[in-house]
Design a protein around this motif. Structure first.
Motif, PDB file in Angstrom:
ATOM      1  N   ALA A 221       0.805  -1.259  -0.007  1.00 39.17           N
ATOM      2  CA  ALA A 221       0.218  -0.057  -0.170  1.00 39.17           C
ATOM      3  C   ALA A 221       0.966   1.155   0.155  1.00 39.17           C
ATOM      4  N   ARG A 222       1.839   1.039   0.742  1.00 40.57           N
ATOM      5  CA  ARG A 222       3.038   2.387   0.748  1.00 40.57           C
ATOM      6  C   ARG A 222       3.131   2.670  -0.580  1.00 40.57           C
ATOM      7  N   LEU A 223       3.725   1.671  -1.448  1.00 41.71           N
ATOM      8  CA  LEU A 223       4.223   2.061  -2.698  1.00 41.71           C
ATOM      9  C   LEU A 223       2.977   2.082  -3.837  1.00 41.71           C
ATOM     10  N   GLY A 224       1.780   2.676  -3.410  1.00 42.88           N
ATOM     11  CA  GLY A 224       0.804   2.870  -4.258  1.00 42.88           C
ATOM     12  C   GLY A 224      -0.219   1.689  -4.847  1.00 42.88           C
ATOM     13  N   GLY A 225       0.000   0.410  -3.961  1.00 43.53           N
ATOM     14  CA  GLY A 225      -0.821  -0.594  -4.085  1.00 43.53           C
ATOM     15  C   GLY A 225      -1.038  -1.051  -5.560  1.00 43.53           C
ATOM     16  N   THR A 257       6.416  -2.112 -17.401  1.00 42.89           N
ATOM     17  CA  THR A 257       7.741  -2.899 -16.908  1.00 42.89           C
ATOM     18  C   THR A 257       8.422  -3.413 -18.038  1.00 42.89           C
ATOM     19  N   THR A 258       7.434  -4.150 -18.911  1.00 46.90           N
ATOM     20  CA  THR A 258       8.133  -5.331 -19.710  1.00 46.90           C
ATOM     21  C   THR A 258       7.280  -4.970 -21.074  1.00 46.90           C
ATOM     22  N   LEU A 259       8.163  -4.612 -22.255  1.00 48.89           N
ATOM     23  CA  LEU A 259       7.485  -4.636 -23.589  1.00 48.89           C
ATOM     24  C   LEU A 259       8.370  -5.515 -24.383  1.00 48.89           C
ATOM     25  N   GLU A 260       7.884  -6.600 -24.830  1.00 48.57           N
ATOM     26  CA  GLU A 260       8.557  -7.555 -25.926  1.00 48.57           C
ATOM     27  C   GLU A 260       7.848  -8.193 -26.918  1.00 48.57           C
ATOM     28  N   ALA A 261       8.328  -9.029 -27.691  1.00 43.67           N
ATOM     29  CA  ALA A 261       7.503  -9.638 -28.729  1.00 43.67           C
ATOM     30  C   ALA A 261       6.464 -10.488 -28.107  1.00 43.67           C
ATOM     31  N   HIS A 262       6.780 -11.142 -26.983  1.00 44.63           N
ATOM     32  CA  HIS A 262       5.754 -12.176 -26.263  1.00 44.63           C
ATOM     33  C   HIS A 262       5.322 -11.798 -25.027  1.00 44.63           C
ATOM     34  N   VAL A 263       5.807 -11.103 -24.570  1.00 37.49           N
ATOM     35  CA  VAL A 263       5.235 -10.387 -23.210  1.00 37.49           C
ATOM     36  C   VAL A 263       5.073  -8.847 -23.008  1.00 37.49           C
ATOM     37  N   VAL A 264       4.030  -8.433 -22.535  1.00 36.24           N
ATOM     38  CA  VAL A 264       3.790  -6.853 -22.273  1.00 36.24           C
ATOM     39  C   VAL A 264       3.397  -7.093 -20.761  1.00 36.24           C
ATOM     40  N   GLN A 265       4.101  -6.329 -19.826  1.00 40.96           N
ATOM     41  CA  GLN A 265       3.765  -6.104 -18.495  1.00 40.96           C
ATOM     42  C   GLN A 265       3.592  -4.834 -18.067  1.00 40.96           C
ATOM     43  N   LEU A 266       2.524  -4.409 -17.161  1.00 42.74           N
ATOM     44  CA  LEU A 266       2.201  -3.113 -16.654  1.00 42.74           C
ATOM     45  C   LEU A 266       2.148  -3.288 -15.169  1.00 42.74           C
ATOM     46  N   ALA A 267       2.573  -2.103 -14.362  1.00 46.64           N
ATOM     47  CA  ALA A 267       2.202  -1.613 -12.949  1.00 46.64           C
ATOM     48  C   ALA A 267       1.049  -0.868 -12.875  1.00 46.64           C
ATOM     49  N   VAL A 268      -0.071  -1.189 -12.513  1.00 47.04           N
ATOM     50  CA  VAL A 268      -1.279  -0.334 -12.823  1.00 47.04           C
ATOM     51  C   VAL A 268      -2.043  -0.405 -11.294  1.00 47.04           C
ATOM     52  N   ARG A 269      -2.859   0.754 -11.147  1.00 47.70           N
ATOM     53  CA  ARG A 269      -3.893   0.488 -10.232  1.00 47.70           C
ATOM     54  C   ARG A 269      -5.146  -0.115 -10.400  1.00 47.70           C
ATOM     55  N   SER A 293      -2.426 -12.616 -16.687  1.00 42.91           N
ATOM     56  CA  SER A 293      -2.276 -12.751 -15.323  1.00 42.91           C
ATOM     57  C   SER A 293      -2.364 -11.538 -14.441  1.00 42.91           C
ATOM     58  N   LEU A 294      -3.117 -11.650 -13.329  1.00 43.43           N
ATOM     59  CA  LEU A 294      -3.018 -10.523 -12.329  1.00 43.43           C
ATOM     60  C   LEU A 294      -2.630 -10.599 -10.839  1.00 43.43           C
ATOM     61  N   ARG A 295      -1.465  -9.954 -10.352  1.00 44.26           N
ATOM     62  CA  ARG A 295      -1.374 -10.387  -8.925  1.00 44.26           C
ATOM     63  C   ARG A 295      -0.716  -8.878  -8.609  1.00 44.26           C
ATOM     64  N   GLN A 296      -0.666  -9.063  -7.062  1.00 40.66           N
ATOM     65  CA  GLN A 296       0.119  -7.890  -6.290  1.00 40.66           C
ATOM     66  C   GLN A 296       1.508  -8.110  -6.489  1.00 40.66           C
ATOM     67  N   PRO A 297       2.207  -7.051  -6.483  1.00 38.96           N
ATOM     68  CA  PRO A 297       3.581  -6.997  -6.533  1.00 38.96           C
ATOM     69  C   PRO A 297       4.357  -7.751  -5.574  1.00 38.96           C
ATOM     70  N   SER A 298       5.367  -8.388  -5.722  1.00 38.54           N
ATOM     71  CA  SER A 298       5.970  -9.340  -4.822  1.00 38.54           C
ATOM     72  C   SER A 298       6.897  -8.510  -3.835  1.00 38.54           C
ATOM     73  N   LEU A 299       7.431  -9.183  -2.850  1.00 44.78           N
ATOM     74  CA  LEU A 299       8.451  -8.548  -1.919  1.00 44.78           C
ATOM     75  C   LEU A 299       9.652  -8.250  -2.694  1.00 44.78           C
ATOM     76  N   GLU A 300       9.963  -9.027  -3.618  1.00 45.03           N
ATOM     77  CA  GLU A 300      11.090  -8.662  -4.452  1.00 45.03           C
ATOM     78  C   GLU A 300      11.053  -7.474  -5.205  1.00 45.03           C
ATOM     79  N   SER A 301      10.009  -7.228  -5.614  1.00 41.43           N
ATOM     80  CA  SER A 301       9.857  -5.914  -6.658  1.00 41.43           C
ATOM     81  C   SER A 301       9.784  -4.810  -5.511  1.00 41.43           C
ATOM     82  N   LEU A 302       9.008  -5.047  -4.768  1.00 45.86           N
ATOM     83  CA  LEU A 302       8.987  -3.934  -3.575  1.00 45.86           C
ATOM     84  C   LEU A 302      10.553  -3.556  -3.051  1.00 45.86           C
ATOM     85  N   PHE A 303      11.017  -4.567  -2.854  1.00 43.05           N
ATOM     86  CA  PHE A 303      12.428  -4.485  -2.160  1.00 43.05           C
ATOM     87  C   PHE A 303      13.457  -3.776  -3.166  1.00 43.05           C
ATOM     88  N   LEU A 304      13.182  -4.141  -4.611  1.00 44.38           N
ATOM     89  CA  LEU A 304      14.169  -3.339  -5.683  1.00 44.38           C
ATOM     90  C   LEU A 304      13.774  -2.025  -5.868  1.00 44.38           C
TER      91      LEU A 304
END
Length: 313
Positions: A221-225, A257-269, A293-304
């Motif tokens: 939540a601190r990092l915007g959820g 966060t990722t934009l490639e030929a086979h994968v697109v990934q966004l961090a979004v509210r 797939s939709l998931r909350q950010p992992s601890l690793e992504s928060l740590f980085l």
């Protein structure tokens, strides 16, 4: 509990711990996380009485580690990252040596050593020299040496580093059992998934300072959820970016966060709400989405996000 108040520790001109405040309560596992050189080892050394703070104080069960050293440390169990075992001794003899160092004697010492060997799954190998043990078995024994005197506070410095999966599972079970029995546990690790699954609260330190503290949902939540929205399929990165940029006015600010030929990934509210709009925009631009797939950010992504991605030595 462990109470750290305005702790500062220097080594010459190097400031290892910088006005650190932290409380690890009983019955919980508090993860102490940070990059290399963040100040974790110096903090543990001050808690364990191996280093004296330059300023501030550390209390264990209400006792000042410097002024009331014996009373503070008699109920403390420490599992160091480096093995604290004697190669020429058997597993039982190692346990009895460390139990005696904590003041156990006679039948009480023998019974505690036998009980800990059973807990560790080493009872059948109790009288073998530890040079015949695997790395995982030695790690379990290293952990067991801190349990002999039934401590009310445990400080664990990367206790599962380099162990096999079975030993890791057993060690993590023992850590959880200790907390469930009411012990205070301070746990350091570089395994973010391990910390995410095990720890009740997380303290992230960097450059000697506490930069975040709380449960995983509180840190999220601190990092915007933001949610992590991952899309797999066939994409033209240029057209996909052009299709998504106009959505900022509708979706709010998001990070691609990722934009490639086979994968697109966004961090979004509120990823579930915006998914349909993202899919429609990509399809209109000629991109094909096959799986989402939709998931909350992992601890690793928060740590980085908190500590950065640069390598630390």
């Amino acid at each position: 509990m462990i109470e750290i108040e305005s702790l500062t520790k220097r080594y010459g001109d190097a400031l290892a711990v910088d006005d650190l405040n932290l409380c690890a309560p009983p019955g919980e596992i508090t993860g102490l996380l940070g990059p290399n050189g963040a100040g974790k080892s110096s903090t543990i050394a001050c808690i364990s009485g191996l280093r004296a703070p330059d300023s501030g104080r550390v209390r264990v069960l209400g006792r000042d580690v410097v002024r009331e050293r014996r009373l503070a440390l008699e109920h403390l169990g420490v599992v160091p990252q480096e093995l604290a075992l004697y190669d020429e001794l058997s597993a039982r003899e190692n346990l009895e040596y460390w139990g005696a160092a904590y003041g156990l004697r006679g039948r009480v010492l023998r019974e505690r050593a036998a009980a800990v060997l059973e807990q560790l799954g080493l009872a059948e190998r109790a009288d073998e020299r530890i040079t015949r043990f695997s790395g995982g078995m030695q790690r379990r024994l290293n952990f067991g040496c801190a349990l002999l005197h039934t401590p009310r506070v445990l400080v664990l410095d990367e206790p599962t580093v380099g162990v096999d999966p079975q030993s890791r599972v057993r060690l993590l079970e023992l850590v959880r059992q200790a907390a469930d029995a009411g012990s205070t546990v301070l746990y350091t690790t570089h395994h973010m998934q391990e910390a995410e699954q095990l720890c009740d609260r997380l303290a992230i330190v960097d450059h000697g300072k506490l930069i975040a503290f709380g449960t995983l949902p509180e840190l999220q939540a601190r990092l915007g959820g933001r949610d992590i929205l991952s899309l797999s399929g066939r994409f033209d990165p240029r057209s996909a970016r052009a299709a998504l940029e106009p959505l900022r006015e509708v979706l709010g600010d998001f990070e691609l966060t990722t934009l490639e030929a086979h994968v697109v990934q966004l961090a979004v509210r509120d990823g579930a709400r915006v998914l349909a709009q993202v899919l429609a925009a990509l399809a209109a631009a000629g991109n094909e989405v096959r799986e989402t797939s939709l998931r909350q950010p992992s601890l690793e992504s928060l740590f980085l996000a908190l500590t950065g991605k640069e390598l630390r030595e």
